[in-house]
Design an enzyme around this catalytic site. Structure first.
Site, mmCIF file in Angstrom:
data_model
loop_
_atom_site.group_PDB
_atom_site.id
_atom_site.type_symbol
_atom_site.label_atom_id
_atom_site.label_comp_id
_atom_site.label_asym_id
_atom_site.label_seq_id
_atom_site.Cartn_x
_atom_site.Cartn_y
_atom_site.Cartn_z
ATOM 1 N N GLU B 216 0.850 -1.181 0.000
ATOM 2 C CA GLU B 216 0.000 0.000 0.000
ATOM 3 C C GLU B 216 0.885 1.230 0.000
ATOM 4 O O GLU B 216 2.110 1.124 0.094
ATOM 5 C CB GLU B 216 -0.958 -0.007 1.201
ATOM 6 C CG GLU B 216 -0.266 0.032 2.556
ATOM 7 C CD GLU B 216 -1.241 -0.168 3.728
ATOM 8 O OE1 GLU B 216 -2.228 -0.892 3.579
ATOM 9 O OE2 GLU B 216 -0.974 0.416 4.785
ATOM 10 N N HIS B 254 -4.201 3.482 8.170
ATOM 11 C CA HIS B 254 -2.964 2.960 8.752
ATOM 12 C C HIS B 254 -1.975 4.096 9.001
ATOM 13 O O HIS B 254 -1.829 4.985 8.162
ATOM 14 C CB HIS B 254 -2.294 1.960 7.796
ATOM 15 C CG HIS B 254 -3.062 0.684 7.646
ATOM 16 N ND1 HIS B 254 -2.941 -0.127 6.545
ATOM 17 C CD2 HIS B 254 -3.958 0.082 8.458
ATOM 18 C CE1 HIS B 254 -3.733 -1.182 6.686
ATOM 19 N NE2 HIS B 254 -4.361 -1.073 7.831
#
Lengths: 379, 352
Positions: B216, B254
């Site tokens: 990611e 995150h």
């Protein structure tokens, strides 16, 4: 949390860094009073959390309190990169002979804090990094900390003069303490200025705090300015949701950050534009579902909303109950498309169908459907 | 076979009497994981879910010969729990807890690394924090991954995400592609085990025949992994990078998922994989197809008699894979490269 300059300077002062006296003001009259109290020429700086304030006219000098009033009024009327200026910092002005750049950030691959130092201060460091990376000195801080001689060695080639080197090295050591003890993700001085009379000063301050360390820092709560956040972002934080507003028209509510990003990507892939990033997390608390829907409908231009839930530990029936309950309290004006798969999927489907709702199992199919529905709304 | 955990895993749960620790202890037991002990300071001598509770990890290890620890304690105490597990001599420490301060994670990371250097091997190893843990289907699960979506097989899965991992694993299973081990390495900026560590383990694991890597935005772990694959990984790898539509400067859930200073974008990472000859799925549902194709090709090749095998090994032949054209160039460049990964036993089954 990103600190405003005046807050970052408060933090710097606490750790003994040399910042010039100043005070924050939210009206032109307050700014005038501060200027009068400081005496001499002052600099008035817009307090907004974006770069490029100077170019936008958000940083101006005032030689007298009356001039400060006029300039502050001007700056308080500005909107810089979409952010209205609500506060200004009024600080003593300094003459500048040289401008350097100094910061400490986390080096994720080395897993150490990293000092970044450049003789080219006062400008956009990202621009320097892109165009002339050789002008930036990078020095990782060893596990056992930074020593005085190391700090002096770093500044020696840039400043040469022993007295200046000593002052700058002292600033670096204090910046390191600020970074470490203050739980910063970024502690930046740009410019680190040398005055014609041989002083080294932190003329600007940029600090990003590690939100996860707030249990060690009760004082941080007072730094969070509710007006810096949109109502949606505030509600998201209160309810424990991760939320980022975007410009598209397909709202999405997802469990998990990675899946939420992948859902946005998929919306784009099939020709739509996501209106937001929203992770409701592992919990399937109906309150969170309600909050998520309220945030999206109030803040974005969403023409349709997509629920993407992968039930692992999260139970699909809990989410279904949350959706049903939330819709009963506040019905939606836009179409809703639901994708549920995983734990207790069958029960969830039954709950939804009892309330006239349905759900698909495939994320791709769900995304294609929600884009179609959004287009129908436009017509 | 599998990596990091298997039937020989003897697990101690730190925070077993808490809400999350208790719930997931039951889930892990139901899956078949051998949970041999729990730790909650001050509750030594009690039992939780039929498992003996100890005051310290050291006592638990001494009494139960636990070799893996999983951590569910709240964030302010989790760094301490990592130190404690490492000092108690468990080989693998899996920290599920999210929200650790970076300063604390750094200290724990370096403590574990120093012990590992002193031991001169692969133990102790830290996975996480802020991760879903790992599962070796039909053998053992440590963490919070849902067991029912997995099945044993040849695909190794490594990911920075949680539910996105489940999504991909679920799609693999539905396509008939089972897994050797599925590992979530965590979404924080500082994590104990990264893509390269995991690729090294998968490369050395006989059961694993192909790897799915789910990255990611943020940081440069994907770029470094791409370089590593090019030089050291002979098994086929398929990559996916989440956050292609993420705006710069915003944290996407995150703590580690942020494009900062214009770097760490999905486009850069996808480009790095493509340049290294790794097929990149643009959307998750492309992954099973790509994996299936590469597995079939690998198997066809290994069925050929010796001496006819020196073909480019990572042709994708798929128009759907981003950078498929480049991957051919990458493959031919890589041919004949000295590509033996470091030997590793994955720190498995050790106790001291």
């Amino acid at each position: 949390m990103n600190l405003q300059e005046y807050q970052a300077k408060e933090l710097f002062a606490r750790f003994g860094l040399p910042v010039l006296p100043g005070q924050v003001a939210s009206t032109p009259e307050e700014a005038q009073d501060v200027a009068r109290a400081l005496g001499g020429t002052v600099v008035i700086k817009a307090q907004v959390l974006v770069g490029g304030r100077g170019k936008a006219g958000g940083v101006q000098l005032a030689r007298t309190p009356d001039e400060a009033l006029v300039k502050a009024r001007e700056i308080l009327g500005l909107t810089i990169k979409g952010l209205p200026v609500r506060k200004v910092l009024v600080a003593q002005a300094a003459e500048i002979a040289r401008e350097l750049y100094l910061s400490i950030v986390l080096d994720r691959s080395r897993k150490l804090p990293l000092i970044m130092l450049s003789a080219e201060g006062g400008v956009d460091i990202e621009e320097v990094a892109r165009t002339t990376p050789e002008k930036i000195v990078r020095h990782p801080i060893p596990l056992d900390g930074l020593r005085g001689y190391q700090a002096r060695e770093l500044f020696q080639p840039l400043l040469r003069d022993g007295k200046l080197v000593a002052q700058a090295a002292d600033i670096l050591l204090k910046l390191w303490r600020t970074y470490q003890e203050g739980d910063c993700q970024l502690a930046e001085i740009n410019p680190l200025a040398v005055t014609p009379d041989g002083r080294v000063l932190a003329l600007d301050a940029k600090v990003i705090l590690d939100d996860n360390a707030d249990f060690r820092h009760r004082e941080w709560a007072t730094w969070r300015d509710p007006e810096d956040e949109s109502p949606g972002s505030r509600l998201a934080r209160d309810k424990g949701l991760s939320y980022v507003k975007l410009e598209g028209d397909i709202g999405c509510v997802v469990n998990g950050a990675g899946l939420a990003m992948a859902t946005m990507d998929l919306i784009k892939h099939y020709g739509g534009e996501p209106a937001n990033f929203l992770d409701i997390g592992g919990s399937s608390n109906p309150e969170k579902v309600t909050a998520a829907l309220r945030i999206i409908t109030s803040e974005s231009k969403a023409r349709a909303i997509f629920f993407n839930i992968f039930g692992g530990i999260t139970r699909c029936d809990d989410v279904a109950n949350g959706i049903v309950q939330s819709l009963a309290e506040s019905p939606l004006a836009v179409p809703l498309v639901i994708r549920l798969t995983g734990t207790n999927e069958d029960v969830a489907r039954k709950i939804l169908s009892e309330h006239g709702l349905s759900a698909t199992t495939s994320m791709d199919e769900g995304v294609r459907t929600v884009i179609e529905k959004a287009q129908e709304v436009m017509v | 076979m599998s990596i990091l955990i298997d039937r020989g895993t003897r697990l101690v749960v730190q925070g077993i009497t808490g809400r999350d620790g208790g719930f997931h202890t039951q889930q892990m037991q139901a899956y078949g994981t051998r949970v041999v002990g729990g730790v909650t300071p001050g509750k030594g001598g009690e039992k939780a879910h039929g498992i003996p509770v100890f005051d310290s990890v050291a006592e638990a290890v001494k009494a139960t010969r636990a070799n893996v620890s999983v951590i569910y304690v709240p964030a302010p105490y989790a760094p301490d729990a990592i130190f404690e597990a490492a000092d108690a001599g468990v080989a693998l420490i899996v920290c599920i807890t999210e929200g650790l301060a970076v300063r604390d994670t750094l200290a724990a990371y370096h403590h574990v690394a120093a012990l590992r250097a002193r031991n001169g091997g692969d133990a102790p190893r830290l996975v996480g924090p802020n991760c879903p843990g790992l599962i070796s289907p039909s053998q053992s699960k440590v963490g919070i991954l849902p067991g029912q979506i997995t099945k044993p097989g040849p695909v190794g899965v490594v990911s920075r995400s949680g539910t996105l991992t489940y999504e991909v694993v679920h799609q693999l299973t539905q396509a008939g592609l089972g897994q050797s081990t599925c590992l979530g390495i965590g979404g924080d900026p500082i994590i104990g085990t990264n893509f390269i560590d995991t690729l090294t383990l998968f490369e050395a694991d006989p059961q694993t025949e192909a790897v799915v890597l789910i990255g990611e935005i943020g940081g440069s772990d994907e770029e470094e992994a791409a370089q590593f694959i090019k030089r050291h990984v002979r098994k086929p790898v398929v990559a996916f990078v989440a956050g292609q539509t993420a705006p710069p400067g915003k944290r996407m859930g995150h703590a580690g998922a942020i494009i900062s200073g214009g770097s760490g974008t999905a486009a850069e990472k996808m480009e790095a994989f493509a340049a290294a000859g790794v097929p990149v799925a643009r959307i998750p549902s492309e992954i099973p197809g790509l994996v299936g194709e590469l597995l079939a090709r690998r198997r066809a090749r290994s069925n050929r008699p010796r001496g006819t095998q020196a073909k480019p090994r990572r042709k994708t032949g798929s128009a759907r894979a981003a950078g498929a054209g480049r991957s051919r160039a990458g493959a031919s460049k890589r041919r004949g490269a000295p590509a033996r990964a470091r030997k590793s036993d994955g720190g498995r089954g050790r106790s001291r």
